[in-house]
Design a protein around this motif. Structure first.
Motif, PDB file in Angstrom:
ATOM      1  N   GLY A 148       0.832  -1.198   0.000  1.00  0.00           N
ATOM      2  CA  GLY A 148       0.000   0.000   0.000  1.00  0.00           C
ATOM      3  C   GLY A 148       0.862   1.242   0.000  1.00  0.00           C
ATOM      4  O   GLY A 148       0.629   2.197  -0.756  1.00  0.00           O
ATOM      5  N   VAL A 149       1.896   1.239   0.831  1.00  0.00           N
ATOM      6  CA  VAL A 149       2.823   2.375   0.881  1.00  0.00           C
ATOM      7  C   VAL A 149       3.624   2.474  -0.416  1.00  0.00           C
ATOM      8  O   VAL A 149       3.852   3.571  -0.946  1.00  0.00           O
ATOM      9  N   ILE A 150       4.045   1.324  -0.956  1.00  0.00           N
ATOM     10  CA  ILE A 150       4.810   1.339  -2.209  1.00  0.00           C
ATOM     11  C   ILE A 150       3.990   1.934  -3.349  1.00  0.00           C
ATOM     12  O   ILE A 150       4.510   2.699  -4.172  1.00  0.00           O
ATOM     13  N   TRP A 151       2.689   1.633  -3.382  1.00  0.00           N
ATOM     14  CA  TRP A 151       1.844   2.255  -4.403  1.00  0.00           C
ATOM     15  C   TRP A 151       1.777   3.768  -4.214  1.00  0.00           C
ATOM     16  O   TRP A 151       1.683   4.525  -5.190  1.00  0.00           O
ATOM     17  N   LEU A 152       1.839   4.225  -2.982  1.00  0.00           N
ATOM     18  CA  LEU A 152       1.883   5.677  -2.746  1.00  0.00           C
ATOM     19  C   LEU A 152       3.207   6.263  -3.221  1.00  0.00           C
ATOM     20  O   LEU A 152       3.251   7.394  -3.734  1.00  0.00           O
ATOM     21  N   TYR A 153       4.293   5.515  -3.059  1.00  0.00           N
ATOM     22  CA  TYR A 153       5.578   5.929  -3.648  1.00  0.00           C
ATOM     23  C   TYR A 153       5.395   6.158  -5.146  1.00  0.00           C
ATOM     24  O   TYR A 153       5.853   7.163  -5.703  1.00  0.00           O
ATOM     25  N   TRP A 154       4.768   5.169  -5.813  1.00  0.00           N
ATOM     26  CA  TRP A 154       4.603   5.278  -7.263  1.00  0.00           C
ATOM     27  C   TRP A 154       3.671   6.422  -7.643  1.00  0.00           C
ATOM     28  O   TRP A 154       3.876   7.078  -8.662  1.00  0.00           O
TER      29      TRP A 154
END
Length: 211
Positions: free
Chosen positions: A115-121
């Motif tokens: 979920g956090v990685i998608w926010l990175y993207w």
């Protein structure tokens, strides 16, 4: 299959970051964008075609096309020198969708770290919208560093951990990733943001993405 794709997304992000920093020529980066872009179209197609009625697999695979189309768009743009506004505004669409996939990972797939990685993207694609769509070249160096770092933090390292069976869906990992993003990307903004060691964007485009 998706984890293998994620590994090479890390590679292409790192290469595109180096291109924005002036270390790699645009046409030299084009081929890897095309290779990874094709992979990120073929892989989700296979996953969806073999998923049957497994809606969670279909949901997870559906986001991979965002990366595949982005990299194909970028690779073609780097080779032909077309105007960057198209991939820039497509990046805005992807940034919005990435926020949606972040919510999916938090609420449905129960994977807070991704979920956090998608926010990175989402953040990275928004930078590409500003750089390539709005043509604010003052953020070129900052975007280059963010792209290169995300290649490792959101691509290569998670992929290796997933392939080796060491990736966990634990909340502390998500918190650590969030703190890292705030500290590192916030610090970078003050070091190389607009007006600080700005370099001109190389001819062509570069872009972000997941599998």
């Amino acid at each position: 299959m998706a984890n293998v794709g994620l590994l090479y997304v890390g590679a292409v992000l790192f290469l595109n970051g180096m291109m924005l920093l002036g270390k790699v020529a645009p046409k030299a980066a084009a081929m890897l964008n095309l290779f990874v872009g094709a992979m990120q179209v073929v892989f989700p197609t296979v996953l969806i075609a073999t998923a049957g009625k497994d809606t969670r697999t279909i949901l997870a695979a559906s986001g991979l096309y965002l990366f595949g189309f982005t990299y194909l768009y970028v690779g073609i743009g780097l080779l032909t020198g077309i105007d960057t506004s198209g991939v820039g505004y497509f990046s805005l669409f992807v940034a919005v969708m990435a926020v949606g996939y972040a919510i999916v990972n938090f609420r449905i797939l129960r994977d807070p770290p991704f979920g956090v990685i998608w926010l990175y993207w989402a953040f990275l694609w928004f930078l590409f919208f500003v750089l390539l769509g709005l043509k604010v070249e003052g953020i070129t160096t900052y975007t280059g560093w963010v792209t290169a770092i995300e290649g490792w933090v959101t691509g290569a390292i998670p992929a290796i951990l997933l392939l080796c069976g060491y990736w966990g869906t634990h909340t502390p990992v998500a918190v650590l990733l969030a703190v890292f993003a705030v500290v590192v990307f916030g610090g970078l903004w003050f070091m190389v943001g607009p007006g600080r060691h700005v370099r001109h964007r190389p001819g062509g485009v570069a872009a972000p993405g997941r599998p």
